[in-house]
Scaffold this motif. Structure first.
Motif, mmCIF file in Angstrom:
data_model
loop_
_atom_site.group_PDB
_atom_site.id
_atom_site.type_symbol
_atom_site.label_atom_id
_atom_site.label_comp_id
_atom_site.label_asym_id
_atom_site.label_seq_id
_atom_site.Cartn_x
_atom_site.Cartn_y
_atom_site.Cartn_z
ATOM 1 N N VAL A 116 0.899 -1.155 0.147
ATOM 2 C CA VAL A 116 -0.056 -0.048 -0.035
ATOM 3 C C VAL A 116 0.634 1.200 0.022
ATOM 4 C CG1 VAL A 116 -1.640 1.259 1.307
ATOM 5 C CG2 VAL A 116 -2.043 -1.181 1.007
ATOM 6 N N PRO A 117 1.700 1.343 0.941
ATOM 7 C CA PRO A 117 2.482 2.560 0.840
ATOM 8 C C PRO A 117 3.573 2.625 -0.458
ATOM 9 C CG PRO A 117 3.229 1.477 2.840
ATOM 10 C CD PRO A 117 1.852 0.700 2.143
ATOM 11 N N ALA A 118 4.002 1.703 -0.797
ATOM 12 C CA ALA A 118 4.992 1.685 -2.087
ATOM 13 C C ALA A 118 4.018 1.708 -3.326
ATOM 14 C CB ALA A 118 5.739 0.354 -2.131
ATOM 15 N N GLY A 119 2.602 1.453 -3.320
ATOM 16 C CA GLY A 119 2.145 1.752 -4.383
ATOM 17 C C GLY A 119 1.394 3.094 -4.505
ATOM 18 N N LEU A 120 0.997 3.682 -3.450
ATOM 19 C CA LEU A 120 0.745 5.106 -3.346
ATOM 20 C C LEU A 120 1.820 6.031 -3.664
ATOM 21 C CD1 LEU A 120 -1.318 5.063 0.126
ATOM 22 C CD2 LEU A 120 -2.166 5.476 -2.000
ATOM 23 N N GLY A 121 3.139 5.501 -2.978
ATOM 24 C CA GLY A 121 4.436 6.430 -3.698
ATOM 25 C C GLY A 121 4.673 6.347 -5.028
ATOM 26 N N ALA A 122 4.553 5.289 -5.397
ATOM 27 C CA ALA A 122 5.109 5.069 -7.071
ATOM 28 C C ALA A 122 3.905 5.872 -7.732
ATOM 29 C CB ALA A 122 4.525 3.767 -7.602
ATOM 30 N N THR A 123 2.451 5.952 -7.360
ATOM 31 C CA THR A 123 1.424 6.599 -8.088
ATOM 32 C C THR A 123 1.893 8.092 -8.021
ATOM 33 O OG1 THR A 123 -0.220 4.944 -7.651
ATOM 34 C CG2 THR A 123 -0.937 7.183 -8.004
ATOM 35 N N VAL A 124 2.129 8.585 -6.782
ATOM 36 C CA VAL A 124 2.487 10.111 -6.768
ATOM 37 C C VAL A 124 3.689 10.586 -7.388
ATOM 38 C CG1 VAL A 124 2.971 12.010 -4.637
ATOM 39 C CG2 VAL A 124 1.199 10.187 -4.309
ATOM 40 N N LEU A 125 4.752 9.728 -7.309
ATOM 41 C CA LEU A 125 6.009 9.988 -7.942
ATOM 42 C C LEU A 125 5.787 9.890 -9.507
ATOM 43 C CD1 LEU A 125 8.143 8.023 -5.662
ATOM 44 C CD2 LEU A 125 8.222 10.435 -5.772
#
Length: 190
Positions: A116-125
């Motif tokens: 979840v945090p990695a996916g959110l981070g990937a989306t934002v970045l």
């Protein structure tokens, strides 16, 4: 000492069933942030001739403290740490909490706690950096107002672009490694 031994010392052992491409993509994320970190520290803290120097900060910018030594160093260190966390998605410490962590050491990392945090981070970045680079190319701040806050000309603009352009790859690389981590861990739990 071999390159493999050095890498093992740096990030621990690679988890089982992780293909080489995923390991390379995870390490590449740390390299996407490094050039901009070096540029920032060199331009702001070491006063390398990478920026046009002005006597007053551009209008609308915060106090000098936020463009000074500690902010730039902290931003660079935090960027590298966040990028380095991608290595956990291909390492054993991304599956089992290291024993030296009190209370949690030795427990399995829940798949969603990493995904979840990695996916959110990937989306934002993935959305943020290309947008920011486009706005900069148009001579605008990230909020759309005129001016960039960064004054570079000629070779300085080339150096700036070359060091910040790799950030556009950070999100997609993180996304690819995250999807692989999720699929691999889910297959292990079946």
């Amino acid at each position: 000492m071999t390159a493999g031994a050095i890498l093992t010392r740096l990030h621990g052992r690679t988890a089982e069933d992780v293909p080489r491409w995923a390991v390379l993509a995870a390490y590449a994320t740390t390299l996407t942030t490094l050039p901009s970190c070096v540029w920032r520290v060199a331009a702001v803290n070491l006063h390398a001739p990478l920026l046009e120097r002005t006597t007053t900060p551009p209008r609308g910018h915060g106090p000098v403290l936020f463009t000074g030594l500690w902010y730039v160093v902290a931003l660079s260190v935090v960027s590298e740490i966040l990028a380095y966390l991608t290595v956990g998605l291909v390492s054993e410490w991304g599956e089992v909490v290291p024993r030296w962590i009190p209370g949690l050491g030795g427990r399995r990392v829940p798949v969603l706690a990493a995904v979840v945090p990695a996916g959110l981070g990937a989306t934002v970045l993935t959305l943020l950096f290309p947008y920011a680079l486009i706005m900069l190319g148009l001579g605008r701040m990230i909020n759309g107002t005129r001016g960039t806050g960064v004054i570079v000309h000629g070779w300085q603009a080339v150096a700036f672009t070359m060091t910040y352009a790799p950030l556009a790859a950070w999100g997609p690389l993180l996304g690819i490694v995250t999807v692989h981590y999720h699929r691999r861990r889910r297959a292990q739990n079946v």
